[in-house]
Design a protein around this motif. Sequence first.
Motif, mmCIF file in Angstrom:
data_model
loop_
_atom_site.group_PDB
_atom_site.id
_atom_site.type_symbol
_atom_site.label_atom_id
_atom_site.label_comp_id
_atom_site.label_asym_id
_atom_site.label_seq_id
_atom_site.Cartn_x
_atom_site.Cartn_y
_atom_site.Cartn_z
ATOM 1 N N SER A 198 0.826 -1.205 0.000
ATOM 2 C CA SER A 198 0.000 0.000 0.000
ATOM 3 C C SER A 198 0.863 1.259 0.000
ATOM 4 C CB SER A 198 -0.933 -0.019 1.212
ATOM 5 O OG SER A 198 -1.741 1.130 1.232
ATOM 6 N N ARG A 199 1.908 1.236 0.825
ATOM 7 C CA ARG A 199 2.819 2.388 0.827
ATOM 8 C C ARG A 199 3.488 2.584 -0.540
ATOM 9 N NH1 ARG A 199 5.574 0.633 6.554
ATOM 10 N NH2 ARG A 199 3.978 1.544 7.960
ATOM 11 N N GLN A 200 3.909 1.446 -1.130
ATOM 12 C CA GLN A 200 4.564 1.533 -2.438
ATOM 13 C C GLN A 200 3.613 2.069 -3.503
ATOM 14 O OE1 GLN A 200 7.654 1.201 -3.011
ATOM 15 N NE2 GLN A 200 7.649 1.297 -5.260
ATOM 16 N N LYS A 201 2.360 1.699 -3.432
ATOM 17 C CA LYS A 201 1.397 2.190 -4.414
ATOM 18 C C LYS A 201 1.216 3.694 -4.293
ATOM 19 C CE LYS A 201 -3.139 1.206 -6.367
ATOM 20 N NZ LYS A 201 -4.356 0.366 -6.307
ATOM 21 N N LEU A 202 1.146 4.199 -3.041
ATOM 22 C CA LEU A 202 1.048 5.653 -2.863
ATOM 23 C C LEU A 202 2.286 6.363 -3.407
ATOM 24 C CD1 LEU A 202 -0.527 5.860 0.720
ATOM 25 C CD2 LEU A 202 -1.619 6.415 -1.476
ATOM 26 N N ARG A 203 3.440 5.751 -3.238
ATOM 27 C CA ARG A 203 4.676 6.348 -3.784
ATOM 28 C C ARG A 203 4.621 6.393 -5.311
ATOM 29 N NH1 ARG A 203 9.286 6.305 -0.757
ATOM 30 N NH2 ARG A 203 10.104 7.450 -2.555
ATOM 31 N N LEU A 204 4.105 5.315 -5.897
ATOM 32 C CA LEU A 204 4.001 5.275 -7.356
ATOM 33 C C LEU A 204 2.973 6.273 -7.888
ATOM 34 C CD1 LEU A 204 4.229 1.427 -7.988
ATOM 35 C CD2 LEU A 204 6.009 3.147 -8.331
ATOM 36 N N LEU A 205 1.985 6.581 -7.094
ATOM 37 C CA LEU A 205 0.994 7.567 -7.507
ATOM 38 C C LEU A 205 1.497 9.004 -7.372
ATOM 39 C CD1 LEU A 205 -2.306 6.031 -6.069
ATOM 40 C CD2 LEU A 205 -1.597 6.200 -8.473
ATOM 41 N N GLY A 206 2.667 9.173 -6.828
ATOM 42 C CA GLY A 206 3.245 10.501 -6.804
ATOM 43 C C GLY A 206 3.492 11.078 -5.440
ATOM 44 N N LEU A 207 3.086 10.403 -4.381
ATOM 45 C CA LEU A 207 3.345 10.924 -3.043
ATOM 46 C C LEU A 207 4.799 10.671 -2.665
ATOM 47 C CD1 LEU A 207 0.188 10.842 -3.010
ATOM 48 C CD2 LEU A 207 0.381 10.337 -0.553
ATOM 49 N N SER A 208 5.363 11.619 -1.972
ATOM 50 C CA SER A 208 6.720 11.445 -1.485
ATOM 51 C C SER A 208 6.710 10.624 -0.204
ATOM 52 C CB SER A 208 7.366 12.807 -1.230
ATOM 53 O OG SER A 208 6.670 13.492 -0.190
ATOM 54 N N ALA A 209 7.877 10.161 0.220
ATOM 55 C CA ALA A 209 7.977 9.389 1.471
ATOM 56 C C ALA A 209 7.523 10.218 2.659
ATOM 57 C CB ALA A 209 9.416 8.908 1.659
ATOM 58 N N ALA A 210 7.810 11.522 2.649
ATOM 59 C CA ALA A 210 7.376 12.380 3.752
ATOM 60 C C ALA A 210 5.862 12.512 3.784
ATOM 61 C CB ALA A 210 8.030 13.750 3.626
ATOM 62 N N GLN A 211 5.238 12.562 2.608
ATOM 63 C CA GLN A 211 3.783 12.671 2.564
ATOM 64 C C GLN A 211 3.119 11.382 3.069
ATOM 65 O OE1 GLN A 211 3.510 13.766 -1.631
ATOM 66 N NE2 GLN A 211 2.770 15.821 -1.073
ATOM 67 N N VAL A 212 3.706 10.236 2.735
ATOM 68 C CA VAL A 212 3.145 8.971 3.221
ATOM 69 C C VAL A 212 3.270 8.893 4.736
ATOM 70 C CG1 VAL A 212 3.369 6.454 3.142
ATOM 71 C CG2 VAL A 212 3.584 7.806 1.036
ATOM 72 N N ARG A 213 4.393 9.286 5.291
ATOM 73 C CA ARG A 213 4.561 9.278 6.750
ATOM 74 C C ARG A 213 3.589 10.234 7.427
ATOM 75 N NH1 ARG A 213 10.111 9.152 5.341
ATOM 76 N NH2 ARG A 213 10.229 11.410 5.739
ATOM 77 N N ALA A 214 3.332 11.369 6.766
ATOM 78 C CA ALA A 214 2.381 12.329 7.352
ATOM 79 C C ALA A 214 0.983 11.740 7.430
ATOM 80 C CB ALA A 214 2.379 13.610 6.534
ATOM 81 N N GLN A 217 0.944 9.359 10.371
ATOM 82 C CA GLN A 217 1.001 10.012 11.678
ATOM 83 C C GLN A 217 -0.324 10.684 12.022
ATOM 84 O OE1 GLN A 217 4.317 12.678 11.383
ATOM 85 N NE2 GLN A 217 5.850 11.020 11.409
ATOM 86 N N ARG A 218 -0.980 11.296 11.036
ATOM 87 C CA ARG A 218 -2.245 11.978 11.315
ATOM 88 C C ARG A 218 -3.423 11.008 11.411
ATOM 89 N NH1 ARG A 218 -0.230 16.020 7.563
ATOM 90 N NH2 ARG A 218 -1.399 14.952 5.913
ATOM 91 N N ARG A 219 -3.254 9.834 10.903
ATOM 92 C CA ARG A 219 -4.289 8.809 10.923
ATOM 93 C C ARG A 219 -5.568 9.249 10.200
ATOM 94 N NH1 ARG A 219 -2.468 3.727 12.445
ATOM 95 N NH2 ARG A 219 -0.688 4.029 13.858
ATOM 96 N N ARG A 220 -5.391 10.065 9.197
ATOM 97 C CA ARG A 220 -6.527 10.448 8.364
ATOM 98 C C ARG A 220 -6.002 10.781 6.960
ATOM 99 N NH1 ARG A 220 -5.919 15.050 11.644
ATOM 100 N NH2 ARG A 220 -5.443 16.980 10.480
ATOM 101 N N PRO A 221 -6.800 10.547 5.930
ATOM 102 C CA PRO A 221 -6.330 10.798 4.563
ATOM 103 C C PRO A 221 -6.180 12.289 4.265
ATOM 104 C CG PRO A 221 -8.640 10.173 4.540
ATOM 105 C CD PRO A 221 -8.165 9.997 5.968
ATOM 106 N N GLN A 222 -5.240 12.576 3.409
ATOM 107 C CA GLN A 222 -5.017 13.957 2.984
ATOM 108 C C GLN A 222 -5.791 14.172 1.679
ATOM 109 O OE1 GLN A 222 -0.914 14.979 2.879
ATOM 110 N NE2 GLN A 222 -1.246 17.025 1.999
ATOM 111 N N LEU A 223 -6.732 15.116 1.719
ATOM 112 C CA LEU A 223 -7.618 15.289 0.569
ATOM 113 C C LEU A 223 -6.901 15.907 -0.626
ATOM 114 C CD1 LEU A 223 -10.892 16.488 2.351
ATOM 115 C CD2 LEU A 223 -10.192 14.168 1.702
ATOM 116 N N SER A 224 -6.111 16.939 -0.408
ATOM 117 C CA SER A 224 -5.377 17.597 -1.489
ATOM 118 C C SER A 224 -3.900 17.222 -1.384
ATOM 119 C CB SER A 224 -5.540 19.121 -1.421
ATOM 120 O OG SER A 224 -6.888 19.480 -1.653
#
Length: 452
Positions: A198-214, A217-224
């Motif tokens: 799941s983490r790898q898929k988010l990275r492939l979709l364009g999120l950075s490692a810092a964005q995935v960790r965020a 940590q927040r335990r909620r999805p980031q809309l934008s």
Amino acid sequence: MSVNWNNSLTARAQWLVIALLAGALLGGCAEQKGADEAAGTSAATDVYTCPMHPEIIRNEPGKCPVCGMHLVKKAGSPPASPASASTRATGPNDSARVPSPNEQVLSRVRLIRPVRAAEAAAITAPGAITYDPRRIENIAARFAGRIERLYVSYSFQPVRRGQKLYDIYSPELVTEQQNLLFLLQTNDPDDHALLQASRQKLRLLGLSAAQVRAVEQRRRPQLSISVYSPVSGYVMEPAAQPNSSGAASSMIAAPMPGPSSTGAALEQTAPLAIREGQYVERGQRVFQVVNTDQVWARLQVYAADVAAVQRGQPVEITLNDQPDAPPRRATIALLEPVLAGDAATVTARVYLPNPGGQLKIGQLVTARISLPAAAGLWVPATAVVELGTRQVVFRQQARSSRLLAVPVVTGARSGTQVQVVQGLNANDQITENAQYLVDSESFIKPVAHAQQ
């Protein structure tokens, strides 16, 4: 008796009238003959010459054998002599004849001989500065969504690496974040592989490692999700630049607009076509970021000079709008194996460093490509007449004062000198300035070279 006397007077009067009429007729014939002889003498003394070639003299109207212009009557001209009835000849074997269309009469023309030497030659090639396609980064949408906010507003806006370009909302991306959060909440040791996927898929979709960790940590999805620039350079829209995967000649036929292009002032401040709130599809190119720390100089080398140009040859690049600036030294990086469009030229590619963006896209340059020293016959470049597909020189005929247009094959150039590969020998005498003899290229009919 009186009757006979009257008859005698009448007869005498008749004879007198007849005699007067006969005398008048004879006088008129004599005058007409004299007028005809005078007209014939005047016509014989009329001299016609060419306005462009005064050495051409004829005793009747016609056309100049050299340039084809109509001969004009020469005012106050003396009777034509046999020598002036045709082109004047000054050589020992010359005769009073009409020159052929490929001949010229030697008159006040400086003759020179080819010089046999080994000159360090060079080829001059025009060109222009273009982008390096290897330094163009495409910013494409990896998922469908809506542009929430733009952080760039016009073309050619400079950006730094890591700078935010736009924010995008994507339901697909929100769903993938929720899957990651669900796997985190289960705390199942067997879900470790699924969690990493799941983490790898988010990275492939364009999120950075810092964005995935965020997100974790927040335990909620980031809309934008924010999209950042991968390199430093200038932001452009995809429509502003030709496809870099197309033919190499497309960048010359339709160069990319730049700060030096026509209407650049409007292009630099024109708003972008992409708008906030606009939807984009997966794979759609949103922006392009062009890095100009290195650019190309694309030089147009004539097909006749291609054989002398090789990869790695030194070249000096001079900016046409800065002729007094020191030339930039580089080497030929690539000689493209195709002709540049309809022009009979081949494109030579030179890589130039461009720190600070001193070189502007579209800037015209002139290159001097150094060649090894070429040994052979060298003549002034002014002695060679370019006829498009052929080159000719005016050579003096043996034991004559006439000039003959002969074809030659030229080679390398060095300053004001040009190498003659074929068509002349060291004993030939040619005109130093052939353009002086040319009134129209249409009359030059080169003849095959004949050994003297």
